[in-house]
Design a protein around this motif. Sequence first.
Motif, PDB file in Angstrom:
ATOM      1  N   MET A 178     106.023  53.255  51.965  1.00  0.00           N
ATOM      2  CA  MET A 178     105.997  52.980  53.104  1.00  0.00           C
ATOM      3  C   MET A 178     105.217  52.104  54.450  1.00  0.00           C
ATOM      4  O   MET A 178     105.126  51.224  54.635  1.00  0.00           O
ATOM      5  CB  MET A 178     106.595  54.018  54.307  1.00  0.00           C
ATOM      6  CG  MET A 178     107.908  54.758  53.691  1.00  0.00           C
ATOM      7  SD  MET A 178     109.114  54.174  53.625  1.00  0.00           S
ATOM      8  CE  MET A 178     110.106  54.381  55.117  1.00  0.00           C
ATOM      9  N   ARG A 179     103.534  52.870  53.421  1.00  0.00           N
ATOM     10  CA  ARG A 179     102.717  52.063  54.380  1.00  0.00           C
ATOM     11  C   ARG A 179     102.651  50.731  53.634  1.00  0.00           C
ATOM     12  O   ARG A 179     102.048  49.354  54.473  1.00  0.00           O
ATOM     13  CB  ARG A 179     101.644  52.913  54.455  1.00  0.00           C
ATOM     14  CG  ARG A 179      99.837  51.713  54.420  1.00  0.00           C
ATOM     15  CD  ARG A 179     100.186  51.839  55.631  1.00  0.00           C
ATOM     16  NE  ARG A 179      99.142  51.008  55.980  1.00  0.00           N
ATOM     17  CZ  ARG A 179      98.329  50.318  57.134  1.00  0.00           C
ATOM     18  NH1 ARG A 179      99.521  50.211  58.378  1.00  0.00           N
ATOM     19  NH2 ARG A 179      97.366  49.851  57.792  1.00  0.00           N
ATOM     20  N   LYS A 180     102.790  50.434  52.660  1.00  0.00           N
ATOM     21  CA  LYS A 180     102.505  49.744  51.995  1.00  0.00           C
ATOM     22  C   LYS A 180     103.452  48.409  51.848  1.00  0.00           C
ATOM     23  O   LYS A 180     102.913  46.750  51.454  1.00  0.00           O
ATOM     24  CB  LYS A 180     101.860  49.769  50.333  1.00  0.00           C
ATOM     25  CG  LYS A 180     100.417  49.941  50.463  1.00  0.00           C
ATOM     26  CD  LYS A 180      99.661  51.143  49.327  1.00  0.00           C
ATOM     27  CE  LYS A 180      98.468  51.578  49.173  1.00  0.00           C
ATOM     28  NZ  LYS A 180      98.299  52.464  47.700  1.00  0.00           N
ATOM     29  N   VAL A 181     104.190  48.817  51.541  1.00  0.00           N
ATOM     30  CA  VAL A 181     105.511  47.952  51.395  1.00  0.00           C
ATOM     31  C   VAL A 181     106.298  47.780  52.053  1.00  0.00           C
ATOM     32  O   VAL A 181     106.776  46.731  53.135  1.00  0.00           O
ATOM     33  CB  VAL A 181     106.471  48.317  50.272  1.00  0.00           C
ATOM     34  CG1 VAL A 181     107.539  47.281  49.527  1.00  0.00           C
ATOM     35  CG2 VAL A 181     105.809  48.826  48.891  1.00  0.00           C
ATOM     36  N   ILE A 182     107.339  48.504  53.210  1.00  0.00           N
ATOM     37  CA  ILE A 182     107.845  48.700  54.676  1.00  0.00           C
ATOM     38  C   ILE A 182     107.151  48.416  55.801  1.00  0.00           C
ATOM     39  O   ILE A 182     108.202  47.050  55.902  1.00  0.00           O
ATOM     40  CB  ILE A 182     108.477  49.861  54.199  1.00  0.00           C
ATOM     41  CG1 ILE A 182     109.413  50.307  53.144  1.00  0.00           C
ATOM     42  CG2 ILE A 182     109.544  49.555  55.544  1.00  0.00           C
ATOM     43  CD1 ILE A 182     110.512  49.665  53.019  1.00  0.00           C
ATOM     44  N   VAL A 183     106.035  48.198  55.442  1.00  0.00           N
ATOM     45  CA  VAL A 183     105.647  48.363  57.439  1.00  0.00           C
ATOM     46  C   VAL A 183     105.046  46.283  57.181  1.00  0.00           C
ATOM     47  O   VAL A 183     104.925  46.022  58.009  1.00  0.00           O
ATOM     48  CB  VAL A 183     104.218  48.887  57.447  1.00  0.00           C
ATOM     49  CG1 VAL A 183     103.024  48.349  58.373  1.00  0.00           C
ATOM     50  CG2 VAL A 183     104.845  50.090  57.786  1.00  0.00           C
ATOM     51  N   PRO A 184     104.512  46.179  55.612  1.00  0.00           N
ATOM     52  CA  PRO A 184     104.355  44.181  56.369  1.00  0.00           C
ATOM     53  C   PRO A 184     105.780  44.185  55.890  1.00  0.00           C
ATOM     54  O   PRO A 184     105.977  42.529  56.764  1.00  0.00           O
ATOM     55  CB  PRO A 184     104.153  44.105  54.395  1.00  0.00           C
ATOM     56  CG  PRO A 184     102.739  45.511  54.435  1.00  0.00           C
ATOM     57  CD  PRO A 184     103.895  46.815  55.142  1.00  0.00           C
ATOM     58  N   ALA A 185     106.619  44.558  55.618  1.00  0.00           N
ATOM     59  CA  ALA A 185     108.798  44.002  55.220  1.00  0.00           C
ATOM     60  C   ALA A 185     108.466  43.722  56.555  1.00  0.00           C
ATOM     61  O   ALA A 185     109.341  42.898  57.115  1.00  0.00           O
ATOM     62  CB  ALA A 185     109.245  44.626  54.544  1.00  0.00           C
TER      63      ALA A 185
END
Length: 704
Positions: free
Chosen positions: A665-672
């Motif tokens: 969630m931190r590394k993939v979802i937040v940037p998205a």
Amino acid sequence: MEKRDTITEIFGANVFNDEAMQVYLPKAVFKKLKKTIEDGLELDNDIADSVAHGMKEWAIDRGATHYTHWFQPLTGVTAEKHDSFISAPKNGKVIMEFSAKELTKGESDASSFPSGGLRATFEARGYTAWDCTSPAFLKKDSLGVTLYIPTAFCSYRGEALDKKTPLLRSMQAINTQALRILRLFGNTTSHRVVPSVGAEQEYFIVDRDKYLKRKDLIYTGRTLFGAMPPKGQELEDHYFGSIRERIAAYMNDINHELWMLGVPAKTQHNEVAPAQHELAPVYEQVNVAVDHNQVTMETMKKVAGRHGLTCLLNEKPFAGVNGSGKHNNWSLTSDDGINMLNPGDTPHENIQFLLVLACILKAVDRHADLLRESAACVGNDHRLGADEAPPAIISVFLGDQLEDVIDQLCSTGEATHSIQGSKLRTGVTTLPNFDTDATDRNRTSPFAFTNNKFEFRMVGSSDSIASPNIVLNTIVAESFKEAADVLEVAEDFEEAVHDMIKKLFSSHRRIIFNGNGYSKEWVEEAKRRGLSNLPSMIDTIPALVSESSIKLFESFEVFTRKELESRMEIEYEAYSKAINIEAKAMIDIAGKSIIPAVIRYTTRLADSIIKLKTAMVDIEPYAQSSILIDVNEHLKSAKLALENLIKLMDDAGEITEADKHAGYMRKVIVPAMEELRKPIDELEMIVDKDLWPMPSYGDLLFEV
């Protein structure tokens, strides 16, 4: 002129305090209960019934019909279950009863609260236990008048399922070890040392009607989209500015309610960002301060509704302006009034203070990651390291005076003088000249010494102050213990304590930083010193279960290994759930509100172009065409980003391990999510305001 109640008349009117107890309890019972509270003893069963009866009579005399055991589970908010005072009817009549058992012990469904594996779904029993050191109080609302009894919350097997139980344990630990330090210096009059805390509470206030038109604020507490208005906080005119009438009425109402509840609200002012404000209390015993901060947050939200307002406690409700923190001012005070963090006028001669200071520096340096974790929450990820908050690097500000004393000790082994303040001369004859403090303040430091206390400025505005104080109490207790273990058996105490102070200062000087904590240079310098930089909540969570943390907490019986592992699990899940809600809210708002609104705007532009070309064949509708092209590009980017976020969220469902899911969630979802926000914020600056589906930043921040 109408007579108005004074603060002294209303303060604590809804609290079962000393004044109320003296009226409603027999004298002998009152004395015994006071001794129990002051000495930290277990409540004597012989007086429990009498206390329960007196508390019930006091509450009923003020209109109470129900009571509740009020506790702080690991949800981040408080919990309560209301029971009436009535007992089984007899002859068609009810009797109002409240027994010792009902006062001291309650039961709740422990499996329905976060437990991190401590409780299985089928293991439901949990107990609430009265914390008699935090006074009971009355709250009046639409339910009527209810007696609130502050309690701890534990599982059937005694594991802490709340924030209060480990806090009380940590208070016991630091009391024991701090008294050992005082005894080393010949103190025989102090019998108890208690951490004192004052929590400065920052918050935003927005108009409620506008709030209700922002699904992102409703679902998540912060804006997920929003372009900056023409004016932000750059003029610095809001800070300490004149308080608007509507806000002043709100603040006045808050103060009245808090004073009635015994909360010593003292300071109020406008903060740096528009629509941002602060409320600060007087210092109190730490467990009472924790309870009162929870009461303060709940009261601020409730009172806001009465005024057609909404109180936002999220750490970063608006991008581009200051976020909100909760400065945790911590000190150690004995029952006979000794502040162990008071350096005196000549700190170089105050050996007891220097030892205490050296021990605290050691504690913060050794357990910096754990202290950083104690202030970690999802909202703080957006605040820490920004231009208005401490960086995600733990350091200690001591000021010129104390740093000079340490320099003397480390270089020559002896401190012979302390820098003194000078005379402030204004140059205006009608203004008084006065002595300045020996040290300036540093608002960029996460852990700053401020005269007779440490101000931990990392804590998030929505978060409980229990966790940072549990950590502070325990790490300092450890440091005190290690010092006392050596000094109590030293053949030459004077020589041993001087050697220890010099050694501790020399070993832990790397944690001291008096410069600009916001600068990029400090990030590089901290790295060179070996200080950790943990920008995200996810980065901090492993500190909970490091071997040094487990050893620390188990040695002082503050947490067991299982309790720490459960909290690690809960924190990973809390992060994942919060980001999950934010991402789903973005998908919902972008897909159902914003993109359709932009399409309507492009249709309006296209119709305008067609009509203009039809009316004037030789005229090129440059403005409309240019805007349409620009909008279409951003719309395409938004649509692609939305589709990508939806796909990535679907993929997240395949990850079952809590730590890996949170990391995803931190590394993939937040940037998205950030990629989806960019084109939509650009579109807000272009699309007609009458078509944009929600109030803008300007509407929220400046129209209160």
